[in-house]
Design a protein around this motif. Structure first.
Motif, short mmCIF file in Angstrom:
data_model
loop_
_atom_site.label_atom_id
_atom_site.label_comp_id
_atom_site.label_asym_id
_atom_site.label_seq_id
_atom_site.Cartn_x
_atom_site.Cartn_y
_atom_site.Cartn_z
N UNK A 156 0.84 -1.20 0.00
CA UNK A 156 0.00 0.00 0.00
C UNK A 156 0.87 1.25 0.00
N UNK A 157 1.91 1.25 0.81
CA UNK A 157 2.81 2.41 0.84
C UNK A 157 3.51 2.59 -0.50
N UNK A 158 3.96 1.49 -1.08
CA UNK A 158 4.63 1.59 -2.38
C UNK A 158 3.66 2.06 -3.45
N UNK A 159 2.42 1.58 -3.42
CA UNK A 159 1.44 1.99 -4.43
C UNK A 159 1.15 3.49 -4.32
N UNK A 160 1.01 3.99 -3.11
CA UNK A 160 0.73 5.41 -2.95
C UNK A 160 1.93 6.26 -3.35
N UNK A 161 3.13 5.82 -3.02
CA UNK A 161 4.31 6.62 -3.34
C UNK A 161 4.69 6.58 -4.82
N UNK A 162 4.50 5.43 -5.44
CA UNK A 162 5.01 5.26 -6.80
C UNK A 162 3.92 5.47 -7.85
N UNK A 163 2.68 5.03 -7.58
CA UNK A 163 1.65 5.07 -8.61
C UNK A 163 0.57 6.12 -8.32
N UNK A 164 -0.12 5.96 -7.22
CA UNK A 164 -1.31 6.77 -6.98
C UNK A 164 -0.97 8.25 -6.75
N UNK A 165 -0.03 8.54 -5.90
CA UNK A 165 0.31 9.93 -5.62
C UNK A 165 0.75 10.69 -6.85
N UNK A 166 1.74 10.20 -7.60
CA UNK A 166 2.15 10.92 -8.81
C UNK A 166 1.04 11.02 -9.86
N UNK A 167 0.22 9.98 -10.00
CA UNK A 167 -0.86 10.03 -10.99
C UNK A 167 -1.90 11.08 -10.61
N UNK A 168 -2.26 11.14 -9.34
CA UNK A 168 -3.23 12.16 -8.90
C UNK A 168 -2.65 13.55 -9.11
N UNK A 169 -1.37 13.72 -8.81
CA UNK A 169 -0.73 15.03 -9.02
C UNK A 169 -0.72 15.39 -10.50
N UNK A 170 -0.47 14.43 -11.37
CA UNK A 170 -0.48 14.71 -12.82
C UNK A 170 -1.89 15.05 -13.30
#
Length: 175
Positions: A156-170
């Protein structure tokens, strides 16, 4: 009176030079001050051929020359009947399975993200990820589920740091 090499010397007669003192043995600064004397067994170590009981057990185990039956027992050493072999998976194996469960669960949550976000918006689509993280945090409170929950939280931490967080920011930087 002078003495010649042929004359015997009287030991009671002072010769003028001090008598030689025996030298102290050198001190080893790295020596263990609590070690047993040479030739004596170390306290707490089992000598070959002796039997000592397990702590809390009244029955001795057979010794094959090892001080303690560790991970590499001596040939002929058998499991003590008072200590049954551990059953089930180790903590690391359950942690690895938790990581695998976390990966699969996050793939399912990603599919749900696209399905829910198309109908209700991006933040509503993130609810499966949030529910998965909350369920994993609750699993950390129970000893039985702690390894699996730890593995899921790592993913979950890796998904938020690598995928979800950057995608939401983009997504929000574009619009």
């Amino acid at each position: 009176m002078s003495s010649t090499p042929d004359d015997p010397v009287d030991p009671s007669e002072p010769t003028g030079a001090p008598a030689p003192q025996p030298a102290d043995p050198p001190v080893n600064p790295y020596a263990n001050p609590y070690a047993a004397a040479p030739g004596q067994p170390q306290p707490g170590w089992q000598q070959p051929g002796q039997s000592q009981p397990y702590p809390g057990q009244g029955q001795p185990y057979p010794s094959q020359g090892q001080p303690y039956p560790g991970s590499h027992p001596a040939p002929g050493w058998q499991q003590h009947p008072g200590f049954p072999a551990r059953k089930g998976l180790s903590f690391g194996a359950r942690l690895g399975l938790g990581v695998a469960i976390g990966v699969v669960a996050h793939v399912v949550c990603l599919v749900l993200l696209f399905a829910i976000a198309a109908q209700f918006g991006l933040f509503a689509g993130l609810t499966p990820f949030i529910l998965l993280a909350v369920a994993s945090v609750v699993g950390m409170f129970f000893r039985v589920t702690r390894p699996w929950a730890t593995g899921v939280l790592i993913i979950a931490a890796a998904a938020w740091l690598i995928v979800l967080g950057p995608c939401i920011a983009l997504i929000y930087s574009i619009g």
